[in-house]
Write an enzyme that holds these catalytic residues in place. Structure first.
Site: not given
Ligand SMILES: O=C(O)CCC(=O)/C=C/C=C(\O)C(=O)O
Length: 285
Positions: A265
């Site tokens: 991600h």
């Molecule tokens: O739920 C969603 O569509 C978005 C989830 C989200 O923004 C997760 C991001 C996590 C990170 O990049 C982080 O915590 O660094």
């Protein structure tokens, strides 16, 4: 050239826009005729600096000013309970920040929630957007292929409810394709960030209870966005599945999609060098 640090580039601004009245924290790095705003993801302890520390310097070295906005409810920005669309809330906060900084038009690079927020901003303020870079986000909505909430989002929500080091490690192991790249130092920094603001953690849980769908599906409106858009995804993204990137590609008239293999991600972190080269090439042509 002296390298900027989080502390040396840390700034606060009070924004009063529509019904919003809050203090935002941001980092302001470099100087240049063009500005790139970076918007972080929604994980506990996230911030502009935490999400993009591998991407700031290459952009400032290429002559861009980089603004990292900490969204309302994260890091050193004011706390908030969001009962509606968080994508739109962040977009309103960004408009307030750009007005305060007297910035007419910026490029926006958004990670996950930051991508959803960049799209919300582009829909409401098309004239203020140069180019868009969206990683692991850009619109909410159901995946036709993957059960939702995804494994990663379940771990993220669990971590907000029980902010322990064990739950943090479980979540971060799913963030990336290659968990051996995660260090104890990284876990500790992230844990410290999280626990420094228990009000943000509690408010996120309260926001989810008030509205479980914090990130609306912009699918039906994507065709309205004419900005050139680079969509970047990790093939092994277990938070926001790759088919969301295909939906963006289908809906945004001027989009291209790059998928990294062996990538979760956090494409901007896990494949930082290739990512930075790709973004610089995209912004300069
Ligand atoms: O739920 C969603 O569509 C978005 C989830 C989200 O923004 C997760 C991001 C996590 C990170 O990049 C982080 O915590 O660094």
């Amino acid at each position: 050239m002296t390298h900027a640090t989080e502390a040396s580039s840390s700034r606060f601004v009070r924004i009063q826009a529509d019904d919003l009245d809050l203090q935002l924290h941001y980092n302001d790095v470099g100087e240049g005729a063009e500005t790139v705003v970076m918007l972080h993801g929604s994980g506990p302890g996230a911030s502009g600096w935490a999400n993009f520390n591998r991407n700031i310097e290459p952009l400032t070295a290429a002559g861009y000013r980089v603004i990292l906005m900490d969204c309302p409810g994260w890091s050193k920005s004011d706390p908030i309970v969001c009962r509606g669309s968080r994508s739109d809330l962040n977009a309103r906060a960004l408009k307030g920040l750009l007005d305060a900084l007297d910035l007419d038009r910026v490029h926006i690079l958004g990670n996950s929630m930051g991508g959803h927020s960049a799209v919300a901003f582009a829909l409401g303020n098309p004239q203020r957007v140069g180019k868009l870079v969206l990683m692991g986000g850009g619109t909410g909505g159901a995946s036709p292929f993957v059960p939702m909430p995804t494994e990663g989002i379940k771990l993220l929500n669990g971590l907000y409810r029980e902010p322990t080091i064990d739950n943090l490690k479980k979540m971060m192991n799913v963030f990336v394709h290659d968990a051996s790249s995660l260090t104890e130092e990284l876990f500790q920094t992230r844990l410290d960030n999280m626990l420094a603001r228990r009000d943000h953690l509690e408010n996120f849980v309260a926001s989810l209870a008030a509205n479980p769908k914090q990130f609306p599906d912009f699918g039906p409106r994507l065709h309205e966005i004419s900005a050139q858009t680079l969509v970047i995804w990790g093939r092994e993204d277990r938070f926001v599945p790759m088919d969301a990137g295909l939906r963006l590609l289908a809906g945004l008239p001027n989009a291209q999609l790059h998928v990294f293999n062996r990538c979760g991600h956090w494409a901007q972190w896990e494949h930082a060098d290739a990512f930075n080269r790709m973004v610089l090439d995209f912004l300069s042509h």
